[in-house]
Design a protein around this motif. Structure first.
Motif, short mmCIF file in Angstrom:
data_model
loop_
_atom_site.label_atom_id
_atom_site.label_comp_id
_atom_site.label_asym_id
_atom_site.label_seq_id
_atom_site.Cartn_x
_atom_site.Cartn_y
_atom_site.Cartn_z
N MET A 1 -13.85 64.23 98.93
CA MET A 1 -14.27 63.00 98.14
C MET A 1 -15.53 63.45 97.53
O MET A 1 -16.54 63.95 98.45
N THR A 2 -15.69 63.51 96.30
CA THR A 2 -16.92 63.99 95.52
C THR A 2 -17.61 62.85 94.97
O THR A 2 -18.72 63.07 94.42
N CYS A 3 -17.15 61.87 94.67
CA CYS A 3 -17.67 60.76 93.73
C CYS A 3 -17.20 59.51 94.30
O CYS A 3 -16.15 59.26 95.13
N GLN A 4 -17.58 58.35 93.55
CA GLN A 4 -17.29 56.97 94.09
C GLN A 4 -15.78 56.75 93.66
O GLN A 4 -15.26 55.86 94.25
N ASN A 5 -15.24 57.48 92.80
CA ASN A 5 -13.81 57.12 92.26
C ASN A 5 -13.02 57.49 93.51
O ASN A 5 -12.11 56.94 93.80
N CYS A 6 -13.28 58.70 93.82
CA CYS A 6 -12.29 59.32 95.32
C CYS A 6 -12.63 58.06 96.32
O CYS A 6 -11.63 57.69 97.00
N GLU A 7 -13.87 57.64 96.71
CA GLU A 7 -13.79 56.68 97.66
C GLU A 7 -13.31 55.60 97.39
O GLU A 7 -12.67 55.12 98.42
CU LIG Z 1 -14.10 61.69 92.54
#
Ligand SMILES: [Cu+2]
Length: 105
Positions: free
Chosen positions: A38-44
């Motif tokens: 997970m690297t950003c809000q979208n992944c979360e």
């Molecule tokens: Cu992401």
């Protein structure tokens, strides 16, 4: 009663109360790391919105800094393998993390 007696009685009450509380808690928690990370809000958000509706899942928390996902679930309904399968459905390989190491920050 002396101060020591009072303290001792309190300690006994505490020790007796803890196992009861543990029994009443019907949820288990599992901590996972996911690949891809997970690297950003979208992944979360993707993980949260999908896993939240998995059967038996009570709560889900993501920690982007530690790259971990903590899932609180009802062990009578689901288990770690089923949760891992749910992650797989949305394109993530989830690996259970030792809970004690995840608690260290
Ligand atoms: Cu992401």
């Amino acid at each position: 009663m002396t101060k020591t007696t009072i303290l001792l009685s309190l300690a006994v009450i505490f020790m007796a109360a803890v196992p009861v509380a543990a029994q009443n808690n019907k949820y288990a928690a599992a901590v996972f790391t996911v690949t891809p990370e997970m690297t950003c809000q979208n992944c979360e958000n993707k993980i949260k919105t999908n896993i939240r509706f998995e059967k038996g899942v009570n709560d889900i928390r993501t920690n982007i800094k530690d790259r971990t996902v903590t899932v609180k679930y009802n062990p009578k309904v689901t288990n770690e393998e089923k949760l891992i399968a749910a992650f797989k459905k949305i394109g993530y390989v989830a690996k259970p993390v030792n809970a004690t190491s995840a608690d260290k920050k």
